[in-house]
Design a protein around this motif. Structure first.
Motif, PDB file in Angstrom:
ATOM      1  N   ALA A  42      49.460  41.833  43.248  1.00 18.80           N
ATOM      2  CA  ALA A  42      48.626  40.640  43.068  1.00 18.80           C
ATOM      3  C   ALA A  42      49.466  39.447  42.613  1.00 18.80           C
ATOM      4  O   ALA A  42      50.614  39.596  42.186  1.00 18.80           O
ATOM      5  N   SER A  43      48.858  38.263  42.709  1.00 15.86           N
ATOM      6  CA  SER A  43      49.512  37.023  42.289  1.00 15.86           C
ATOM      7  C   SER A  43      49.328  36.836  40.789  1.00 15.86           C
ATOM      8  O   SER A  43      48.230  37.053  40.266  1.00 15.86           O
ATOM      9  N   GLU A  44      50.393  36.401  40.120  1.00 15.25           N
ATOM     10  CA  GLU A  44      50.339  36.142  38.689  1.00 15.25           C
ATOM     11  C   GLU A  44      49.189  35.178  38.387  1.00 15.25           C
ATOM     12  O   GLU A  44      49.065  34.146  39.038  1.00 15.25           O
ATOM     13  N   GLY A  45      48.329  35.538  37.421  1.00  8.64           N
ATOM     14  CA  GLY A  45      47.188  34.681  37.068  1.00  8.64           C
ATOM     15  C   GLY A  45      45.869  35.256  37.558  1.00  8.64           C
ATOM     16  O   GLY A  45      44.818  34.979  36.984  1.00  8.64           O
ATOM     17  N   TYR A  46      45.914  36.053  38.644  1.00 13.54           N
ATOM     18  CA  TYR A  46      44.706  36.691  39.173  1.00 13.54           C
ATOM     19  C   TYR A  46      44.106  37.575  38.097  1.00 13.54           C
ATOM     20  O   TYR A  46      44.849  38.208  37.375  1.00 13.54           O
TER      21      TYR A  46
END
Ligand code: AMP
Length: 421
Positions: free
Chosen positions: A334-338
């Motif tokens: 996943a993308s950092e912050g999700y």
């Protein structure tokens, strides 16, 4: 066969990957698909919720079957429109999709069909809901009645938390009209398992069970997500329990829907809470789960195109479906912050370094102008490996995860770990 798969996530990539193995399939299409599906299918620039667009695309591409992946187009009635135009479509009708689109409706059906569920009450008045909650013991679960992209269930540990959840849903309307009605549920304890089944409206063919991980961080910490990983099979849910759940939950709900005259062909998905005492339903979904599909389909030995078509045609033969004993583990990158805000458009490397028998399912990827692949959402990829044991599959999946990278890539390191310990 020419098949169009509607959707653009990891679930749809996994469906196309499995369909591509069918000797009956001539050509595959995705609407709209992603960078991963583009390797297996022709991506059409039609949104997954564009009913007229999908209808037109299915006609011009002369598709024999349309498979609707996500819940939103199902709840909008995409299958009804396709069927009315004479195009075979896999998925429940709009009326049947209410099992997922309205939690109050699901509870009504469960009570009508004597299906074990959490005790519940439905409210459309904030004042009444608040008054009811004030006399309960905590924790309780507050759920928006309608579709809320997996974020609509709040476990409230105190009256204050429950009141905040009610206010957010019913007064601030953070989920829009989905929160105009709320369902207050008894809190159930136990272990969660997802049991999905194919159905043609009469016959029910359970798939292999799977467990997903909803929280964003290791040890089930942080907020809920669409799912950070999954494995199959769970050791605590044996074949006798799967039969029990099929008899007590899946068959009665499909029969109950048929008795009411609602056409249910597609996937019925029961989210179950399993305790020492019983098995109870947490929720119904009316489509393949994401990320469950990514670990379930690698265990399917039979031809998926045959199964999907037999569901639509009313000729599903549960005894003919074969699954392997091999185990599978999937880890979401996943993308950092999700699941909060995150960056998009970041270059992904290592997409061709996976072992030949390890799948890389794209969930939110797009092709960049230079021909590379970039991130386009929160859950970017799922890496899925099979093995002779969960431990074996787990080792292989994390070995392959380490070969992929993009700026800010994050993933859980404890997927399926509880099965190994
Ligand atoms: P749902 O959207 O209904 O699947 O709920 C999302 C998550 O909330 C589930 O996967 C459970 O972890 C939790 N949950 C939902 N309902 C209950 C319940 N009645 N008791 C305990 N946990 C629940």
């Amino acid at each position: 066969m020419r098949i169009l798969v509607v959707g653009n996530g990891g679930r749809e990539h996994a469906l196309l990957w499995k369909l591509a193995q069918s000797s009956r399939v001539e050509e595959l299409f995705a609407a709209p698909g992603n960078a991963g599906t583009a390797r297996l299918a022709e991506n059409l620039s039609v949104a997954a919720t564009d009913i007229d667009g999908v209808l037109k695309a299915a006609t011009t591409t002369k598709c024999d079957l349309v498979v609707v992946g996500p819940e939103v187009p199902l709840a909008m009635g995409m299958v009804d429109s396709l069927s009315a135009a004479g195009i075979p479509a896999f998925g429940p009708s709009r009326a049947a999709a209410r099992l997922e689109a309205s939690k109050a409706f699901a509870h009504e059906m469960m009570s009508k069909c004597n299906i074990p569920a959490a005790g519940s009450r439905t409210f459309s008045s904030f004042v009444e809901a608040r008054k009811y909650v004030a006399q309960l013991r905590f924790p309780i679960v507050v759920k928006a009645d309608g579709l809320a992209a997996g974020k609509g269930a709040i476990v409230a540990e105190s009256f204050d938390e429950a009141e905040t959840a009610l206010r957010d849903m019913m007064e601030r309307r953070i989920f829009g009209e989905a929160g105009d009605r709320v369902v207050i549920e008894e809190f159930l304890e136990g272990k969660e398992v997802s049991l999905l089944a194919f159905t043609d409206g009469i016959n029910v063919a359970p798939m292999v069970p799977a467990c997903d991980y909803k929280r964003v961080f290791d040890n089930d910490e942080g907020p809920n997500t669409g799912g950070m990983g999954c494995y199959s099979p769970p050791g605590f849910f044996d074949s006798a329990m799967a039969r029990q759940a099929t008899d007590a939950v899946l068959l009665p709900i499909v029969r109950g829907m048929a008795d009411e005259g609602w056409d249910y062909r597609g996937v019925i998905y029961a989210g179950l809470m399993v305790s020492d005492r019983d098995i109870r339903v947490l929720e119904f979904n009316v489509r393949f789960g994401d990320p469950e599909t990514q670990v379930i389909l690698p265990r399917l030995e039979s031809d998926l195109a045959d199964i999907l078509l037999s569901c639509v045609e009313g000729t599903l033969d549960p005894a003919a479906i074969r699954w392997t004993d091999r185990c599978s583990v999937g880890v979401v990158l996943a993308s950092e912050g999700y699941p909060g805000s995150y960056r998009k458009g970041l270059p992904i490397s290592g997409l061709d370094r996976n072992d030949a028998d390890v799948a890389l399912f794209h969930a939110a990827t797009a092709l960049s102008d230079n021909g590379g692949t970039m991130t386009s959402g929160g859950r970017v990829l799922a890496v899925v490996a099979t093995g002779n044991s969960i431990s074996d599959a787990r080792d292989r999946v994390y070995d392959n995860v380490a070969r992929v990278s993009f700026p800010g890539m994050m993933y859980r390191t404890d997927i399926a770990l509880r099965e190994v310990r």
